[in-house]
Design a protein around this motif. Sequence first.
Motif, mmCIF file in Angstrom:
data_model
loop_
_atom_site.group_PDB
_atom_site.id
_atom_site.type_symbol
_atom_site.label_atom_id
_atom_site.label_comp_id
_atom_site.label_asym_id
_atom_site.label_seq_id
_atom_site.Cartn_x
_atom_site.Cartn_y
_atom_site.Cartn_z
ATOM 1 N N ASN A 177 135.349 52.613 -9.125
ATOM 2 C CA ASN A 177 134.353 53.678 -9.004
ATOM 3 C C ASN A 177 133.438 53.612 -10.220
ATOM 4 O O ASN A 177 133.895 53.368 -11.346
ATOM 5 C CB ASN A 177 134.998 55.066 -8.981
ATOM 6 N N ALA A 178 132.154 53.851 -9.974
ATOM 7 C CA ALA A 178 131.188 53.912 -11.074
ATOM 8 C C ALA A 178 131.173 55.326 -11.648
ATOM 9 O O ALA A 178 131.197 56.303 -10.897
ATOM 10 C CB ALA A 178 129.797 53.540 -10.571
ATOM 11 N N PRO A 179 131.153 55.426 -12.973
ATOM 12 C CA PRO A 179 131.048 56.760 -13.560
ATOM 13 C C PRO A 179 129.696 57.380 -13.213
ATOM 14 O O PRO A 179 128.699 56.676 -13.061
ATOM 15 C CB PRO A 179 131.178 56.522 -15.063
ATOM 16 N N ILE A 180 129.701 58.689 -13.062
ATOM 17 C CA ILE A 180 128.438 59.400 -12.844
ATOM 18 C C ILE A 180 127.658 59.344 -14.148
ATOM 19 O O ILE A 180 128.167 59.718 -15.205
ATOM 20 C CB ILE A 180 128.691 60.864 -12.430
ATOM 21 N N ARG A 181 126.456 58.842 -14.071
ATOM 22 C CA ARG A 181 125.631 58.758 -15.267
ATOM 23 C C ARG A 181 124.934 60.093 -15.492
ATOM 24 O O ARG A 181 124.390 60.679 -14.556
ATOM 25 C CB ARG A 181 124.616 57.625 -15.143
ATOM 26 N N SER A 211 121.757 68.988 -21.598
ATOM 27 C CA SER A 211 122.509 67.751 -21.405
ATOM 28 C C SER A 211 123.337 67.821 -20.125
ATOM 29 O O SER A 211 123.417 68.860 -19.481
ATOM 30 C CB SER A 211 123.407 67.481 -22.612
ATOM 31 N N GLY A 212 123.941 66.689 -19.771
ATOM 32 C CA GLY A 212 124.791 66.632 -18.584
ATOM 33 C C GLY A 212 124.015 66.623 -17.281
ATOM 34 O O GLY A 212 124.533 66.996 -16.237
ATOM 35 N N LEU A 213 122.762 66.161 -17.327
ATOM 36 C CA LEU A 213 121.935 66.100 -16.121
ATOM 37 C C LEU A 213 122.289 64.820 -15.354
ATOM 38 O O LEU A 213 122.222 63.725 -15.896
ATOM 39 C CB LEU A 213 120.451 66.117 -16.483
ATOM 40 N N THR A 214 122.645 64.967 -14.109
ATOM 41 C CA THR A 214 123.129 63.844 -13.304
ATOM 42 C C THR A 214 121.984 62.946 -12.850
ATOM 43 O O THR A 214 120.978 63.427 -12.329
ATOM 44 C CB THR A 214 123.887 64.368 -12.077
ATOM 45 N N ALA A 215 122.171 61.642 -13.056
ATOM 46 C CA ALA A 215 121.184 60.660 -12.619
ATOM 47 C C ALA A 215 120.923 60.814 -11.124
ATOM 48 O O ALA A 215 121.842 61.049 -10.345
ATOM 49 C CB ALA A 215 121.676 59.250 -12.919
ATOM 50 N N GLY A 216 119.653 60.697 -10.747
ATOM 51 C CA GLY A 216 119.280 60.786 -9.338
ATOM 52 C C GLY A 216 118.948 62.184 -8.870
ATOM 53 O O GLY A 216 118.478 62.369 -7.753
ATOM 54 N N THR A 217 119.206 63.190 -9.721
ATOM 55 C CA THR A 217 118.837 64.557 -9.362
ATOM 56 C C THR A 217 117.421 64.840 -9.871
ATOM 57 O O THR A 217 116.791 63.977 -10.475
ATOM 58 C CB THR A 217 119.825 65.584 -9.949
ATOM 59 N N HIS A 218 116.943 66.033 -9.611
ATOM 60 C CA HIS A 218 115.614 66.425 -10.082
ATOM 61 C C HIS A 218 115.741 67.591 -11.044
ATOM 62 O O HIS A 218 116.643 68.421 -10.923
ATOM 63 C CB HIS A 218 114.716 66.782 -8.900
ATOM 64 N N TYR A 219 114.828 67.637 -11.994
ATOM 65 C CA TYR A 219 114.880 68.621 -13.064
ATOM 66 C C TYR A 219 113.534 69.341 -13.133
ATOM 67 O O TYR A 219 112.482 68.716 -13.029
ATOM 68 C CB TYR A 219 115.172 67.898 -14.388
ATOM 69 N N ILE A 220 113.591 70.660 -13.333
ATOM 70 C CA ILE A 220 112.371 71.460 -13.455
ATOM 71 C C ILE A 220 112.089 71.682 -14.933
ATOM 72 O O ILE A 220 112.926 72.219 -15.676
ATOM 73 C CB ILE A 220 112.514 72.807 -12.719
ATOM 74 N N ILE A 230 110.787 66.571 -12.255
ATOM 75 C CA ILE A 230 110.872 65.163 -12.637
ATOM 76 C C ILE A 230 112.241 64.603 -12.244
ATOM 77 O O ILE A 230 113.248 65.312 -12.284
ATOM 78 C CB ILE A 230 110.615 64.967 -14.155
ATOM 79 N N PRO A 231 112.288 63.326 -11.847
ATOM 80 C CA PRO A 231 113.577 62.713 -11.515
ATOM 81 C C PRO A 231 114.362 62.422 -12.794
ATOM 82 O O PRO A 231 113.787 62.016 -13.803
ATOM 83 C CB PRO A 231 113.188 61.425 -10.798
ATOM 84 N N VAL A 232 115.657 62.630 -12.743
ATOM 85 C CA VAL A 232 116.513 62.343 -13.893
ATOM 86 C C VAL A 232 116.956 60.893 -13.799
ATOM 87 O O VAL A 232 117.673 60.519 -12.869
ATOM 88 C CB VAL A 232 117.734 63.287 -13.920
ATOM 89 N N SER A 233 116.485 60.071 -14.742
ATOM 90 C CA SER A 233 116.835 58.652 -14.719
ATOM 91 C C SER A 233 117.108 58.085 -16.113
ATOM 92 O O SER A 233 117.511 56.939 -16.245
ATOM 93 C CB SER A 233 115.720 57.846 -14.051
#
Length: 196
Positions: free
Chosen positions: A115-119, A137-146, A182-185
């Motif tokens: 399993n890949a860790p959640i970035r 902090s702790g914003l999950t990759a692939g989600t969106h942030y306001i 914005i996308p979290v990447s």
Amino acid sequence: MHLFQTASGYCGCQMDCLPCGHAFTICKRDSVTGAVIPGAQFSLAPLCSVGTQVGTTDAHGLLTFRVGPCARYILTETAAPSGYTPNTTVYTVCVGANGCVTVNGIAVSIFDIFNAPIRTFSITYLANGGTGQFTESGLTAGTHYIVKRAAETGISRTGFTFVSWNTAPDGSGTTYLPGDVIPVSRDLSLYAQWMT
């Protein structure tokens, strides 16, 4: 021998073959470090009979299922360990008459599943001449942030009016306004832009 149609074709099962002490073990591992991972949940469903088994990997990342000879099973991860992305691969487990186990056609004794860790990433708001600093902090990759307003971050500057955020202190980078999505990447630093 009886043939049963499955989603992937036909499987043959001898109806008089019952579980007789054979075991099949999986080991759950981190895809980056190779470390063992506890807490993954799995289902092992026989293709030609009833009796789905479920289990959770232990502190050593191991989970052992009892399997019978002359049987085929479908192995799926039903819940990823905390902090990891789900492994959606469906594995076909076949047990020969001698108890030899293959997974997707490869003979195994212990089968590693990764399993890949959640970035996660951080967005840091910097005062850029003002006072205060705020990090989310702790914003999950692939989600969106306001993007936040300056007042939400506690950042201020006496005698100046907040205008926007920018990825460069001098305003030469990408500009973001409060409320932008914005996308979290990646990790991101946003510098307050001020006007008098």
